[in-house]
Write an enzyme that holds these catalytic residues in place. Sequence first.
Site, PDB file in Angstrom:
ATOM      1  N   ASP A  30       0.255   3.681   2.796  1.00 13.00           N
ATOM      2  CA  ASP A  30       0.378   4.554   3.678  1.00 13.00           C
ATOM      3  C   ASP A  30      -0.503   5.085   3.264  1.00 13.00           C
ATOM      4  O   ASP A  30      -2.020   5.229   2.973  1.00 13.00           O
ATOM      5  CB  ASP A  30       1.868   4.869   4.177  1.00 13.00           C
ATOM      6  CG  ASP A  30       1.989   4.899   5.719  1.00 13.00           C
ATOM      7  OD1 ASP A  30       0.836   3.957   6.089  1.00 13.00           O
ATOM      8  OD2 ASP A  30       1.984   5.741   5.649  1.00 13.00           O
TER       9      ASP A  30
ATOM     10  N   ASP B 218       0.984  -0.802   0.002  1.00 13.18           N
ATOM     11  CA  ASP B 218       0.223  -0.149  -0.098  1.00 13.18           C
ATOM     12  C   ASP B 218       0.969   1.312  -0.350  1.00 13.18           C
ATOM     13  O   ASP B 218       2.341   1.325   0.565  1.00 13.18           O
ATOM     14  CB  ASP B 218      -0.678  -0.134   0.947  1.00 13.18           C
ATOM     15  CG  ASP B 218       0.313  -0.023   2.483  1.00 13.18           C
ATOM     16  OD1 ASP B 218       0.206   0.904   2.875  1.00 13.18           O
ATOM     17  OD2 ASP B 218       0.051  -0.944   3.438  1.00 13.18           O
TER      18      ASP B 218
HETATM   19  N1  ADE Z   1       1.097   1.350   5.890  1.00 12.43           N
HETATM   20  C1  ADE Z   1       1.705  -0.002   6.368  1.00 12.43           C
HETATM   21  N2  ADE Z   1       2.179   0.905   7.727  1.00 12.43           N
HETATM   22  C2  ADE Z   1       2.530  -0.043   9.272  1.00 12.43           C
HETATM   23  N3  ADE Z   1       2.822  -0.910   8.157  1.00 12.43           N
HETATM   24  C3  ADE Z   1       2.407  -1.808   7.271  1.00 12.43           C
HETATM   25  N4  ADE Z   1       2.380  -2.541   6.716  1.00 12.43           N
HETATM   26  C4  ADE Z   1       1.371  -3.046   5.913  1.00 12.43           C
HETATM   27  N5  ADE Z   1       1.445  -1.952   5.091  1.00 12.43           N
HETATM   28  C5  ADE Z   1       2.207  -0.808   6.078  1.00 12.43           C
END
Ligand code: ADE
Length: 297
Positions: A216, A214
């Site tokens: 974030d 992703d």
């Molecule tokens: N955006 C994110 N922040 C923290 N841990 C994660 N693991 C997968 N995506 C994450």
Amino acid sequence: MSQWTIGVLGGSGLYEIDGLENAQWVTIDTPWGAPSDDILFADYGNVRLRFLPRHGRGHVLSPSSVNYRANIDALKRAGCTDVLSISAVGSLKNQYEPGHFVAVDQFIDRTFAREKSFFGPGCVAHVSVADPVCPRLSKLAANAAEAAGATVHRPAKDSHLTYLAMEGPQFSTKAESALYRQWGCDVIGMTNMPEAKLAREAELPYATLAMVTDYDCWHPDHGSVDVASVIAILMQNAKTASSAVKTLCETLSKTDRTTCAAGIETNLDVAIITPPDARDPKLVAKLDAVAGRVLNR
Ligand SMILES: Nc1ncnc2[nH]cnc12
Ligand SMILES: CSC[C@H]1O[C@H](OP(=O)(O)O)[C@H](O)[C@@H]1O
């Protein structure tokens, strides 16, 4: 010929690896408590594989409740020569797209609610984690992920790929995400610290293959991360990750394992400051697996 025994810490989405020879789940007790799960012992050609799902099968442990000390101690007790972490991460830069892999080589540790050292009162040690990742293992893992069809980002000659370790379990605020981007961090996750520090204390070469799931919550063209979107990407990636592990084993089975040039396997030689006559025998006994090499001589 010296054999590799590769420990693999499977992260979110990677709870099992199938199609292995002589596979069996083995319970390992440690003086630090219970590891996240039993460890899957298996052979892959000439290589011994020891697989531990970091959050337990069924993903029952949050990042803060994983017993990182027990996991690393158990892998050491299981005879591992090296430890590879596979981890889901959020991307903090445009070029790391969901589905890509990142061979990180640096960490910033922002975790605060975890046991971070095997050492303590009665036996004090200060290891160096200036270079927390084993370059040899990282390169082999990145090659394997590429061979498994992944797009892999590697550190350039004079620049690092940095994983920001946050406590969680909540994802970041937009202000935090913006701050980590200003700091130049590349990816974000919740588990690789103190895991990497503990691996260093246990003299185990450690590397991470980070799987981007992703953006974030900072990216103007992408919604903020949630578990559903992470899982959707992980479902597509778990096969690539487990095939990367098998490809890595194939490579290792053709390679004689020599001592790690970075000196990781002997780093405790210069780290323990408490002299033998001042050490607490109870703590020394608990350290049998991780530091027996230096404490029992
Ligand atoms: N955006 C994110 N922040 C923290 N841990 C994660 N693991 C997968 N995506 C994450
Ligand atoms: C399920 S998303 C958040 C979760 O995923 C990562 O775990 P791991 O490194 O074990 O793959 C992240 O660090 C969080 O624990």
